[in-house]
Design a protein around this motif. Structure first.
Motif, PDB file in Angstrom:
ATOM      1  N   ILE A   1      -6.950  16.440  -3.791  1.00 38.01           N
ATOM      2  CA  ILE A   1      -8.279  15.456  -3.654  1.00 38.01           C
ATOM      3  C   ILE A   1      -9.253  16.389  -2.999  1.00 38.01           C
ATOM      4  O   ILE A   1      -8.927  17.216  -2.330  1.00 38.01           O
ATOM      5  CB  ILE A   1      -7.985  14.429  -2.712  1.00 38.01           C
ATOM      6  CG1 ILE A   1      -6.800  13.453  -3.149  1.00 38.01           C
ATOM      7  CG2 ILE A   1      -9.013  13.554  -2.311  1.00 38.01           C
ATOM      8  CD1 ILE A   1      -7.151  12.919  -4.533  1.00 38.01           C
TER       9      ILE A   1
ATOM     10  N   ARG B   1      -8.043   5.821   0.562  1.00 36.85           N
ATOM     11  CA  ARG B   1      -8.057   6.836  -0.345  1.00 36.85           C
ATOM     12  C   ARG B   1      -6.853   7.562  -0.113  1.00 36.85           C
ATOM     13  O   ARG B   1      -6.411   7.778   0.712  1.00 36.85           O
ATOM     14  CB  ARG B   1      -9.152   7.494  -0.569  1.00 36.85           C
ATOM     15  CG  ARG B   1     -10.668   6.703  -0.545  1.00 36.85           C
ATOM     16  CD  ARG B   1     -10.700   5.624  -1.685  1.00 36.85           C
ATOM     17  NE  ARG B   1     -12.057   5.027  -1.585  1.00 36.85           N
ATOM     18  CZ  ARG B   1     -11.966   3.726  -2.256  1.00 36.85           C
ATOM     19  NH1 ARG B   1     -11.075   3.073  -2.891  1.00 36.85           N
ATOM     20  NH2 ARG B   1     -13.209   3.104  -2.203  1.00 36.85           N
ATOM     21  N   THR B   2      -6.581   8.015  -1.335  1.00 39.74           N
ATOM     22  CA  THR B   2      -5.252   9.086  -1.527  1.00 39.74           C
ATOM     23  C   THR B   2      -5.627  10.372  -0.617  1.00 39.74           C
ATOM     24  O   THR B   2      -6.642  10.975  -0.849  1.00 39.74           O
ATOM     25  CB  THR B   2      -4.966   9.460  -2.782  1.00 39.74           C
ATOM     26  OG1 THR B   2      -4.400   8.158  -3.501  1.00 39.74           O
ATOM     27  CG2 THR B   2      -3.723  10.484  -2.681  1.00 39.74           C
ATOM     28  N   HIS B   3      -4.856  10.653   0.270  1.00 39.35           N
ATOM     29  CA  HIS B   3      -4.934  11.962   1.113  1.00 39.35           C
ATOM     30  C   HIS B   3      -6.248  11.836   1.879  1.00 39.35           C
ATOM     31  O   HIS B   3      -6.585  12.889   2.459  1.00 39.35           O
ATOM     32  CB  HIS B   3      -4.893  12.953   0.356  1.00 39.35           C
ATOM     33  CG  HIS B   3      -3.494  13.479  -0.504  1.00 39.35           C
ATOM     34  ND1 HIS B   3      -3.213  14.575  -1.087  1.00 39.35           N
ATOM     35  CD2 HIS B   3      -2.669  12.740  -0.392  1.00 39.35           C
ATOM     36  CE1 HIS B   3      -2.008  14.516  -1.677  1.00 39.35           C
ATOM     37  NE2 HIS B   3      -1.600  13.392  -1.224  1.00 39.35           N
ATOM     38  N   GLN B   4      -6.810  10.580   2.228  1.00 39.10           N
ATOM     39  CA  GLN B   4      -7.909  10.529   2.880  1.00 39.10           C
ATOM     40  C   GLN B   4      -8.237  11.281   4.197  1.00 39.10           C
ATOM     41  O   GLN B   4      -9.075  12.268   4.369  1.00 39.10           O
ATOM     42  CB  GLN B   4      -8.401   9.086   2.957  1.00 39.10           C
ATOM     43  CG  GLN B   4      -9.791   8.962   3.756  1.00 39.10           C
ATOM     44  CD  GLN B   4     -10.129   7.261   4.022  1.00 39.10           C
ATOM     45  OE1 GLN B   4      -9.978   6.565   2.778  1.00 39.10           O
ATOM     46  NE2 GLN B   4     -10.812   7.144   5.109  1.00 39.10           N
TER      47      GLN B   4
ATOM     48  N   HIS C   1       0.770  -1.187  -0.090  1.00 44.74           N
ATOM     49  CA  HIS C   1      -0.145   0.164   0.055  1.00 44.74           C
ATOM     50  C   HIS C   1       1.000   1.255  -0.159  1.00 44.74           C
ATOM     51  O   HIS C   1       2.084   1.199  -0.302  1.00 44.74           O
ATOM     52  CB  HIS C   1      -0.976   0.037   1.202  1.00 44.74           C
ATOM     53  CG  HIS C   1      -0.025  -0.161   2.460  1.00 44.74           C
ATOM     54  ND1 HIS C   1      -0.280   1.152   3.527  1.00 44.74           N
ATOM     55  CD2 HIS C   1       0.606  -1.076   2.929  1.00 44.74           C
ATOM     56  CE1 HIS C   1       0.394   0.554   4.478  1.00 44.74           C
ATOM     57  NE2 HIS C   1       1.168  -0.547   4.228  1.00 44.74           N
ATOM     58  N   ARG C   2       0.219   2.244   0.161  1.00 42.93           N
ATOM     59  CA  ARG C   2       0.997   3.709   0.252  1.00 42.93           C
ATOM     60  C   ARG C   2       0.832   4.432   1.295  1.00 42.93           C
ATOM     61  O   ARG C   2      -0.022   4.370   2.161  1.00 42.93           O
ATOM     62  CB  ARG C   2       0.626   4.609  -1.063  1.00 42.93           C
ATOM     63  CG  ARG C   2       0.966   3.851  -2.370  1.00 42.93           C
ATOM     64  CD  ARG C   2       0.554   5.165  -3.531  1.00 42.93           C
ATOM     65  NE  ARG C   2       0.681   4.482  -4.919  1.00 42.93           N
ATOM     66  CZ  ARG C   2       1.245   5.169  -5.777  1.00 42.93           C
ATOM     67  NH1 ARG C   2       1.413   6.332  -5.717  1.00 42.93           N
ATOM     68  NH2 ARG C   2       1.491   4.841  -6.962  1.00 42.93           N
TER      69      ARG C   2
ATOM     70  N   LYS D   1     -10.528  13.686  -7.442  1.00 44.71           N
ATOM     71  CA  LYS D   1      -9.281  14.169  -7.929  1.00 44.71           C
ATOM     72  C   LYS D   1      -9.278  15.225  -8.889  1.00 44.71           C
ATOM     73  O   LYS D   1     -10.082  15.187  -9.684  1.00 44.71           O
ATOM     74  CB  LYS D   1      -8.310  13.039  -8.465  1.00 44.71           C
ATOM     75  CG  LYS D   1      -6.842  13.694  -8.486  1.00 44.71           C
ATOM     76  CD  LYS D   1      -6.032  12.420  -9.272  1.00 44.71           C
ATOM     77  CE  LYS D   1      -4.557  12.956  -9.210  1.00 44.71           C
ATOM     78  NZ  LYS D   1      -3.567  11.892  -9.787  1.00 44.71           N
TER      79      LYS D   1
ATOM     80  N   ASP E   1       1.643   8.562   2.300  1.00 45.90           N
ATOM     81  CA  ASP E   1       2.316   9.854   1.458  1.00 45.90           C
ATOM     82  C   ASP E   1       3.628  10.263   1.875  1.00 45.90           C
ATOM     83  O   ASP E   1       4.057   9.663   3.081  1.00 45.90           O
ATOM     84  CB  ASP E   1       1.376  11.198   2.120  1.00 45.90           C
ATOM     85  CG  ASP E   1      -0.070  10.987   1.772  1.00 45.90           C
ATOM     86  OD1 ASP E   1      -0.584  10.214   0.748  1.00 45.90           O
ATOM     87  OD2 ASP E   1      -0.896  11.498   2.396  1.00 45.90           O
TER      88      ASP E   1
END
Length: 218
Positions: free
Chosen positions: A119, A152-155, A53-54, A109, A56
């Motif tokens: 986001i 989610r990205t930047h959630q 996973h990622r 996005k 930031d």
């Protein structure tokens, strides 16, 4: 040196304590990333471990790596099926009016030539749910424990800024951007069918200690 970053390891999984400032994957504007250092985490294996996973770039803490392709697919499926429990610690630039709650704001996005991508809340976007509670209040700022259902990205950064109306301290995109961003992936646990669970806790980084939040009971 590199073994000092390892929080958990067995034959198929490694959890490392990713430092803030290091991107997980390379990009057009990324000079270095975790991929430049994965060979240090082989620990006797020929294959490089792969991030599952990622996090930031400016977020520190628990990052799961898979030590073979089969484990990688299985771990990714566990994330998709919400079978991975995660807890993040964040310091906000203010104090929420409630002590706990749930933020349910779908995210999308957007991108412009002037500001790049970011986001934003989007009713037609991807579902994003974050549970939260206040762990401490100090000097006009609140320490929040986030337990997200989705990834989610930047959630968490957007949910803090838009859902709580208070950005994470140091957030360069959704907040004032003064000082380091105080967001830390504190715990990760993933249950496995035939093995003990993957379980790791990442200690608070110096940025939290220097900001005066090192002694909070989490």
């Amino acid at each position: 040196m590199w073994e000092n970053y390892v929080l958990f390891i067995d034959g198929e999984a490694i959890v490392i304590d990713k430092p803030a400032g290091l991107a997980v994957h390379p990009g057009s504007k990324t000079r270095e990333s975790l991929e430049d250092y994965l060979h240090h985490f082989r620990f006797g294996f020929q294959r490089l471990p792969l991030p599952v996973h990622r996090l930031d770039r400016d977020t520190s803490g628990c990052l799961l790596l898979a030590r073979n392709p089969k484990a990688h697919k299985r771990f990714q499926r566990a994330f998709e099926e919400k079978k991975v429990a995660k807890a993040y610690i964040a310091v906000l630039d203010g104090i929420p009016k409630d002590d706990a709650g749930t933020i349910d704001i779908p995210l999308g996005k957007v991108s412009t030539a002037e500001e790049g991508w970011r986001i934003v809340p989007d009713p037609r976007g991807k579902a994003a749910v974050s549970h939260w509670r206040v762990a401490a209040v100090r000097d006009g700022r609140a320490v929040i424990i986030f337990t997200p259902e989705t990834g989610r990205t930047h959630q968490l950064r957007v949910h803090a800024a838009e859902g709580l109306g208070i950005p994470i301290s140091g957030d360069p995109v959704y907040g004032a951007g003064k000082g380091p961003m105080l967001l830390h992936a504190h715990k990760l646990e993933m249950v496995r069918v035939d093995k003990p669970p993957v379980s790791a806790v990442a200690p608070l980084p110096p940025t939290f200690v220097n900001a005066g939040f090192g002694d909070v009971d989490y």
